[in-house]
Design a protein around this motif. Sequence first.
Motif, mmCIF file in Angstrom:
data_model
loop_
_atom_site.group_PDB
_atom_site.id
_atom_site.type_symbol
_atom_site.label_atom_id
_atom_site.label_comp_id
_atom_site.label_asym_id
_atom_site.label_seq_id
_atom_site.Cartn_x
_atom_site.Cartn_y
_atom_site.Cartn_z
ATOM 1 N N LEU B 183 20.393 50.437 6.321
ATOM 2 C CA LEU B 183 19.109 50.531 5.689
ATOM 3 C C LEU B 183 18.390 49.097 5.934
ATOM 4 O O LEU B 183 18.788 48.108 6.159
ATOM 5 N N LYS B 184 16.807 49.218 6.481
ATOM 6 C CA LYS B 184 16.272 48.262 6.893
ATOM 7 C C LYS B 184 15.340 47.603 5.655
ATOM 8 O O LYS B 184 15.035 48.467 4.675
ATOM 9 N N ALA B 185 15.156 46.425 5.755
ATOM 10 C CA ALA B 185 14.130 45.690 4.463
ATOM 11 C C ALA B 185 12.977 46.488 4.253
ATOM 12 O O ALA B 185 12.298 46.702 5.437
ATOM 13 N N GLY B 186 12.920 46.836 3.110
ATOM 14 C CA GLY B 186 11.587 47.393 2.764
ATOM 15 C C GLY B 186 11.498 48.876 2.765
ATOM 16 O O GLY B 186 10.446 49.477 2.635
ATOM 17 N N GLY B 187 12.405 49.229 3.595
ATOM 18 C CA GLY B 187 12.454 50.740 3.948
ATOM 19 C C GLY B 187 13.182 51.771 2.925
ATOM 20 O O GLY B 187 13.641 51.252 1.819
ATOM 21 N N LEU B 188 13.348 53.015 3.325
ATOM 22 C CA LEU B 188 14.095 54.081 2.445
ATOM 23 C C LEU B 188 15.221 54.117 3.049
ATOM 24 O O LEU B 188 15.966 53.685 3.832
#
Lengths: 120, 322
Positions: B183-188
């Motif tokens: 999972l990426k920062a700020g993502g879903l």
Amino acid sequence: MRRSVSIGGLALIVALGAAGLGVGHKSSIARAQDKPSSAEVKIDNFSFGPASLTVAVGTTVIWTNRDDIPHTVVSTDDAKTFKSKVLDTDEKFSFAFTKAGTYPYFCSIHPKMTGKVIVQ
Amino acid sequence: MIEKKNDELLHDHNHDGIDRRGFLKCMAWAGTGVFCVVQGGVLKSYSLSRLSQMDKAGLKGELSFVQISDSHMGFNKPANPDVAATLKAAVDKINALPTAPEFMLHTGDISHLSKPEEFDTVNQILKAAKPQDVFYVPGEHDVLNDNGKQFLDRYGKGTKGSGWYSFDKKGVHFIGLVNVMNLKAGGLGTLGHDQLEWLEDDVKHLKSSTPIVVFAHIPLWSVYPEWGWGTEDSAQALAYLKKFGSVTVLNGHIHQTLQKVEGKVTFHTAASTAFPQPAPGKADSPGPMKVPAEQLKSVLGITDVKYVQGQQALAVLDSPLA
């Protein structure tokens, strides 16, 4: 859901550390307090508070998870400059910032949770 | 059209089936389980609390299975100090179903902190369930600290990548997807390139009349992105499924039953067996929701699904534990 932060507990750890009884990360917290160069970020309601924290070089930042759900603190850069294990309720993670710069980070479990530490 | 009912999710899509172009969204706060029937390629869902009042013939099909989700073994906070007891209650509910399900799907967050003993406890409790086959996909709580290695060691035999796979049962094609890794920062939630490529290939040779059931932890539709309740690249996955006349998407993660029908695709989220979470945007955060102890079982549940040849939708039935 909110939990009171264990300031008393932290103070005790600091006291023990100062008395030479602390070991491992406890003593590092104590040193940071001695300088005094530590700062706190609290995790409440799926957010980092403050979301943006500015500190001096050499400061140790301590994150405390006060939610009923586990979180992590992971720097966003590819090198993963800092990366906590999963923090359950009331667990802490600390990292000493020795270089100036801006350090964005997030919770790798709930990636909508983001924050940054500005070191100057 | 928005429907909001107290404790049931009951939508018979058979009447309009694959011709439906409408948008249907409903919520069920007390739904803790969904009973799903695949009938003629269409999955029908029923609130388990309403099961006893329903026509038994309508609940029979070629295939029935049950979905459970978010057992969070190891959680012990006020929202539910005994998640083992409520998982056992879910097993009792499953064993009391009028038509025994052939297998179970667990849509992730089996454990709370990825501890070995948490997985062991869930395995032990599920041994008491009549259906012995359980198909798992991981939740983000199952892949903590080790990038999913333990999950794969326990449940990943015969899977690809971080644990995705497909299988066929009685003419229905089941696809288990993983959207909790990297999972990426700020993502879903994220499926990622490799998994999407595999999916495209997996369904390429299937007839468009094949009923499809997709199951994954985080919703594959945008429930509430502000709380991370969605999957970045789910649109690409759904594009690969466009040719099919019946697609049923079963998710967990949000600890409440929600349903949406878009064209030929029915989206459904299951209740948790552990603790409820607030409705999208209705609280400061998506954290565990404390309800009075005597109400807890009414907001936890299971989901039963049935398939009947010749009808368009699978029947999905949510049922609270009490």
